[in-house]
Design an enzyme around this catalytic site. Structure first.
Site, mmCIF file in Angstrom:
data_model
loop_
_atom_site.group_PDB
_atom_site.id
_atom_site.type_symbol
_atom_site.label_atom_id
_atom_site.label_comp_id
_atom_site.label_asym_id
_atom_site.label_seq_id
_atom_site.Cartn_x
_atom_site.Cartn_y
_atom_site.Cartn_z
ATOM 1 N N SER A 89 0.841 -1.197 0.000
ATOM 2 C CA SER A 89 0.000 0.000 0.000
ATOM 3 C C SER A 89 0.875 1.246 0.000
ATOM 4 C CB SER A 89 -0.909 -0.001 1.242
ATOM 5 O OG SER A 89 -0.135 0.225 2.415
ATOM 6 N N LYS A 146 5.961 -0.281 9.116
ATOM 7 C CA LYS A 146 5.821 1.097 9.573
ATOM 8 C C LYS A 146 7.163 1.580 10.118
ATOM 9 C CE LYS A 146 1.327 0.818 8.914
ATOM 10 N NZ LYS A 146 0.678 1.492 7.761
#
Length: 306
Positions: A89, A146
């Site tokens: 993503s 992340k």
């Protein structure tokens, strides 16, 4: 999915290794005995074809002998050294783009067994600014990526799209650091887009790591949907021991610790270190190609991450 693959790879490695060992210790000596007995009855050396006819190696044993070294090497590399990962993503834009294929350094956060993911050897722990791959706390069969923002004991505030950090203070320490805003400076406007809306690119100094983040000026702060830690304000968190606070660089398009909480150190997979391939995935709305088909290769992105 990644854990399932590790289990399957481990099972195949063990089975092929056992078959190879059984053949080497039990069947191969028997084949040699048959060949030796025939050789005592003839003065001519046996050819390879004659040997294969007299004492053929079972096909399953032959297969195990050929594949065991290869898959054992793959298992060792994937478990102890590096594992490939695809960016699914845009939550880590602009640092990592959808279509990037990266290598995750597995030994950065400890060496784990491939089946149960229990830590066998402690190496080091994440540092502020690391880009980490970990098991999604709400669905551990899914891998997330992340940036590590908060370390154990840190106080984190994300207010009005500004990040504040108060580093952990050891018990008995008097000169503890105060809460400070993480330094950012506007770098570009409109280089990246969310749909048709231009995003603002900022340089952010997170500890010793300088990197870029994206802010969508259209999106209001989403405080009401933030993870609520008891004893703190809605946009404030204190990182528990043994856990980490992670955020995406695309701040207004990232489901991260602000929404689901902390990353336990047992869920850490490794540190993202290298982009080994990058496919362009953007296409016009009238394109007939499926969404998963790349439209080009971004060779300029290949190399170390940051």
């Amino acid at each position: 999915m990644a854990n399932y693959f590790s289990i399957i790879l481990t099972v195949i490695t063990v089975l092929s290794g056992l078959l190879w060992l059984y053949d080497a210790r039990v069947l191969k000596p028997k084949r040699k005995a048959v060949i030796a007995e025939v050789e005592t009855k003839t003065t001519k050396a046996l050819t390879e074809e004659q040997i294969d006819t007299l004492a053929p190696q079972p096909k399953l044993m032959e297969l195990s002998e050929s594949i065991f070294p290869v898959i054992a090497l793959v298992l060792v590399v994937r478990t102890l050294l590096y594992e490939p990962f695809q960016i699914p993503s845009g939550s880590m834009m602009p640092t990592l783009l959808k279509g990037d294929f990266i290598l995750v350094e597995k030994f950065s956060y400890g060496i784990k067994d491939p089946l149960f993911q229990e830590t066998l050897v402690d190496t080091s722990m994440p540092e502020r600014g690391d880009i980490a791959v970990f098991k999604y706390p709400e669905e551990p069969n899914i891998d997330f990526i992340k940036r590590i923002v908060g370390l154990p004991g840190d106080r984190i505030i994300y207010r009005n799209k500004s990040l504040y950090i108060q580093p952990a203070c050891a018990v008995g320490q008097k000169d503890c650091e105060e809460m400070k805003v993480v330094s950012t400076s506007l770098k570009a406007d409109g280089e990246y887009f969310s749909g048709s809306s231009p995003l603002r690119t900022y340089d952010e100094q997170l500890g010793d790591v300088n990197h870029e983040i994206l802010i969508d000026p259209r999106v209001a702060p989403r405080t009401m949907s933030y993870f609520n830690q008891p004893g703190t304000q809605k946009d404030e968190w204190v990182v528990p021991e043994g856990q980490y606070f992670a955020m995406g660089d695309n701040r207004d398009n990232s489901r991260d610790s602000r929404y689901w909480g902390f990353v336990d150190e047992e869920l850490l997979v490794g540190k993202a270190v290298f982009i080994w391939m990058s496919f362009e995935m953007d296409r016009s709305s009238d394109s007939w190609l499926p969404s998963w088909v790349p439209t080009g290769v971004r060779f300029e992105r290949l190399g170390s991450i940051e």
